[in-house]
Scaffold this motif. Structure first.
Motif, PDB file in Angstrom:
ATOM      1  N   LEU A 134       3.891  -1.408  -6.040  1.00 25.79           N
ATOM      2  CA  LEU A 134       3.150  -2.447  -5.323  1.00 25.79           C
ATOM      3  C   LEU A 134       3.670  -3.827  -5.711  1.00 25.79           C
ATOM      4  CD1 LEU A 134      -0.493  -1.077  -5.659  1.00 25.79           C
ATOM      5  CD2 LEU A 134       1.032  -0.878  -3.681  1.00 25.79           C
ATOM      6  N   GLY A 135       3.839  -4.679  -4.708  1.00 25.74           N
ATOM      7  CA  GLY A 135       4.314  -6.033  -4.939  1.00 25.74           C
ATOM      8  C   GLY A 135       5.816  -6.176  -4.965  1.00 25.74           C
ATOM      9  N   ARG A 136       6.540  -5.067  -4.923  1.00 25.52           N
ATOM     10  CA  ARG A 136       8.003  -5.129  -4.928  1.00 25.52           C
ATOM     11  C   ARG A 136       8.534  -5.313  -3.511  1.00 25.52           C
ATOM     12  NH1 ARG A 136      10.786  -1.579  -9.530  1.00 25.52           N
ATOM     13  NH2 ARG A 136      12.536  -2.651  -8.551  1.00 25.52           N
TER      14      ARG A 136
ATOM     15  N   ARG B  59       0.850  -1.195   0.000  1.00 19.51           N
ATOM     16  CA  ARG B  59       0.000   0.000   0.000  1.00 19.51           C
ATOM     17  C   ARG B  59       0.887   1.246   0.000  1.00 19.51           C
ATOM     18  NH1 ARG B  59      -2.764   3.460   3.670  1.00 19.51           N
ATOM     19  NH2 ARG B  59      -4.994   3.729   3.205  1.00 19.51           N
ATOM     20  N   ILE B  60       0.547   2.217  -0.834  1.00 16.74           N
ATOM     21  CA  ILE B  60       1.250   3.503  -0.846  1.00 16.74           C
ATOM     22  C   ILE B  60       0.207   4.615  -0.859  1.00 16.74           C
ATOM     23  CG2 ILE B  60       2.798   5.028  -2.120  1.00 16.74           C
ATOM     24  CD1 ILE B  60       4.188   2.614  -3.242  1.00 16.74           C
ATOM     25  N   GLU B  61       0.315   5.496   0.097  1.00 17.62           N
ATOM     26  CA  GLU B  61      -0.630   6.616   0.191  1.00 17.62           C
ATOM     27  C   GLU B  61       0.141   7.914   0.412  1.00 17.62           C
ATOM     28  OE1 GLU B  61      -4.738   7.977   2.497  1.00 17.62           O
ATOM     29  OE2 GLU B  61      -3.467   6.412   3.380  1.00 17.62           O
ATOM     30  N   ALA B  62      -0.344   8.976  -0.208  1.00 11.19           N
ATOM     31  CA  ALA B  62       0.193  10.313   0.050  1.00 11.19           C
ATOM     32  C   ALA B  62      -0.964  11.247   0.363  1.00 11.19           C
ATOM     33  CB  ALA B  62       0.977  10.828  -1.150  1.00 11.19           C
TER      34      ALA B  62
ATOM     35  N   PHE C  61      -3.545  10.703  -2.786  1.00 13.03           N
ATOM     36  CA  PHE C  61      -3.766   9.538  -3.647  1.00 13.03           C
ATOM     37  C   PHE C  61      -3.452   8.271  -2.870  1.00 13.03           C
ATOM     38  CE2 PHE C  61       0.661  10.799  -4.595  1.00 13.03           C
ATOM     39  CZ  PHE C  61       1.332   9.611  -4.372  1.00 13.03           C
ATOM     40  N   LEU C  62      -3.994   7.134  -3.358  1.00 14.12           N
ATOM     41  CA  LEU C  62      -3.835   5.863  -2.685  1.00 14.12           C
ATOM     42  C   LEU C  62      -3.708   4.753  -3.726  1.00 14.12           C
ATOM     43  CD1 LEU C  62      -4.014   3.894  -0.221  1.00 14.12           C
ATOM     44  CD2 LEU C  62      -6.511   4.003  -0.492  1.00 14.12           C
ATOM     45  N   PHE C  63      -2.722   3.861  -3.526  1.00  5.66           N
ATOM     46  CA  PHE C  63      -2.579   2.658  -4.340  1.00  5.66           C
ATOM     47  C   PHE C  63      -2.504   1.470  -3.381  1.00  5.66           C
ATOM     48  CE2 PHE C  63      -0.702   6.041  -6.909  1.00  5.66           C
ATOM     49  CZ  PHE C  63      -1.330   5.838  -8.126  1.00  5.66           C
TER      50      PHE C  63
ATOM     51  N   ALA D  13       3.985   5.696  -8.271  1.00  2.00           N
ATOM     52  CA  ALA D  13       3.876   4.970  -7.001  1.00  2.00           C
ATOM     53  C   ALA D  13       3.156   3.636  -7.160  1.00  2.00           C
ATOM     54  CB  ALA D  13       3.172   5.841  -5.963  1.00  2.00           C
ATOM     55  N   GLY D  14       2.137   3.582  -7.990  1.00  2.00           N
ATOM     56  CA  GLY D  14       1.383   2.352  -8.147  1.00  2.00           C
ATOM     57  C   GLY D  14       2.215   1.193  -8.661  1.00  2.00           C
TER      58      GLY D  14
END
Length: 389
Positions: A79-81, A11-14, A385-387, A75-76
């Motif tokens: 994910l998964g890295r 998860r990545i959020e700013a 934003f959110l991924f 940023a998206g």
């Protein structure tokens, strides 16, 4: 190595938010903050979080819209890295933004260093091979104004004396840029006020219109025994050739490279003889991963690195390299706050943040060792934003 040791980014959020800075505004050209009594500057910030499947989160607070915009684009893809693959992410984004200035990697990289420190239960400086040594600081002023703050050479001199009495071992002037006669008087007035017991630096911020104006002020710096001369004239702080010529005519060490980005460009300027001291900024030069590359490259050339602007990541960086002299406490003013540390519960970079010896300490908690003020962030949120995986 199990899942606990190879956490995956889930998860990545700013969160974009603002802080209000009292008695500050922008110069007429929009280039710099300046003391403006009664005004309030609404400044953009963003809080980045990176979550992993190990239950560990990395955090970073940024303040550059350009970084935020680039970050939102890429940023998206993170994910998964592996959250520990900082070098791989650095290389991928270096290629991604090879036709533009690469600013997205810095917030990702610094947040991932914070995550790694929390994973291993260690402060970032330990992961970088450093120690929690005291960091000597210098007072780095706001740019000269005309509003009853730093509005004359004598006002700068009075403020330098105050900073010296507080314990600061060094003081850097951000001046007006014109007229040149006042610039020369400023250089000499401040030196006369503080005597020989304080190091002085001068940074007109690339405002001197011509090479000869820069040379005129440089000769005054030579006579007043200044420690360095930073970004003198309107080359934008980029011309290796022009600054090499200036170096040949002055004794005061020249410092540029604040306005170029990345490892290769810094090395090119060093090899071309364009600077005596190397400027680096982890927020702009590829995070802690990119900044360390520049620091070690400069060390290989026998040159010192001075880190641009304050912040938790920069304290960890300075504590981890042998070739740096001073921590920049900027931008300070006798009547206005700095623009730093406004989003933390337990950390600040203000004029009064030094100890009796003129030093700052490195946060010793896991990761960056600081806590974001999430109530302030939520209260002042303007976007985000959110991924998620």
């Amino acid at each position: 190595m199990g899942a606990q040791r190879r956490p995956t980014i889930t998860r990545i959020e700013a969160v974009e938010f603002f802080v209000e800075l009292e008695n500050l505004g922008m110069t007429p050209d929009g280039c710099e903050m300046q003391y403006q009594p009664g005004e309030t500057l609404r400044a953009m910030r963003y809080a980045l979080t990176i979550d992993s499947d190990a239950g560990v989160r990395g955090e970073f607070v940024g303040r550059r819209p350009e970084s935020y915009n680039q970050l939102q684009r890429v940023a998206g893809r993170m994910l998964g890295r592996s959250a520990l693959d900082r070098e791989g992410i650095y290389g991928e984004l270096k290629r991604q933004f090879r036709a533009t200035i690469n600013l997205a990697v810095a917030p990702l990289d610094i947040a991932l260093w914070d995550l790694a420190g929390k994973l291993y239960g260690a402060p970032v400086y330990e992961l970088l091979g450093g120690s929690d040594r005291p960091l000597p600081a210098y007072a780095s002023t706001h740019f000269g104004d005309a509003s009853g703050g730093l509005d004359s050479p004598e006002a700068f001199a009075d403020f330098a004396v105050r900073c010296k009495e507080m314990g600061y071992p060094a003081f850097k002037i951000h001046s007006w840029g014109a007229p040149i006669e006042r610039e020369v008087r400023l250089v000499t007035t401040v030196r006369e006020a503080v005597g020989d017991g304080m190091q002085l630096m001068h940074d007109p911020g690339c405002t001197y219109r011509t090479f000869l104006e820069a040379l005129t002020v440089g000769k005054a710096l030579d006579e007043a025994n200044y420690l360095w001369y930073e970004d003198p004239y309107m080359d934008g702080g980029m011309s290796a050739f022009g600054n090499k010529k200036l170096r040949e005519l002055l004794r005061t060490p020249i410092m540029i490279t604040e306005h170029i980005r990345g490892l290769e460009q810094h090395v090119d300027v060093i090899v071309a003889g364009g600077t005596d001291l190397v400027r680096v900024d982890a927020n702009l030069d590829g995070g802690l991963t990119g900044a360390l590359k520049i620091c070690h490259a400069a060390e290989g050339f026998g040159l010192d690195v001075e880190i641009h602007s304050p912040g938790p990541a920069h304290r960890h960086l300075m504590a981890s390299i042998p070739n740096s002299n001073y921590y920049e406490m900027s931008l300070v003013h006798p009547k206005a706050p700095t623009h730093n540390g406004k989003a933390y519960l337990d950390y600040e970079d203000e004029l009064e943040s030094i100890d009796a010896n003129g030093c700052v300490s490195v946060p010793t908690g896991p990761g960056l060792g600081v806590s974001i003020d999430w109530d302030l962030v939520s209260r002042n949120q303007t976007g985000g934003f959110l991924f998620e995986a």
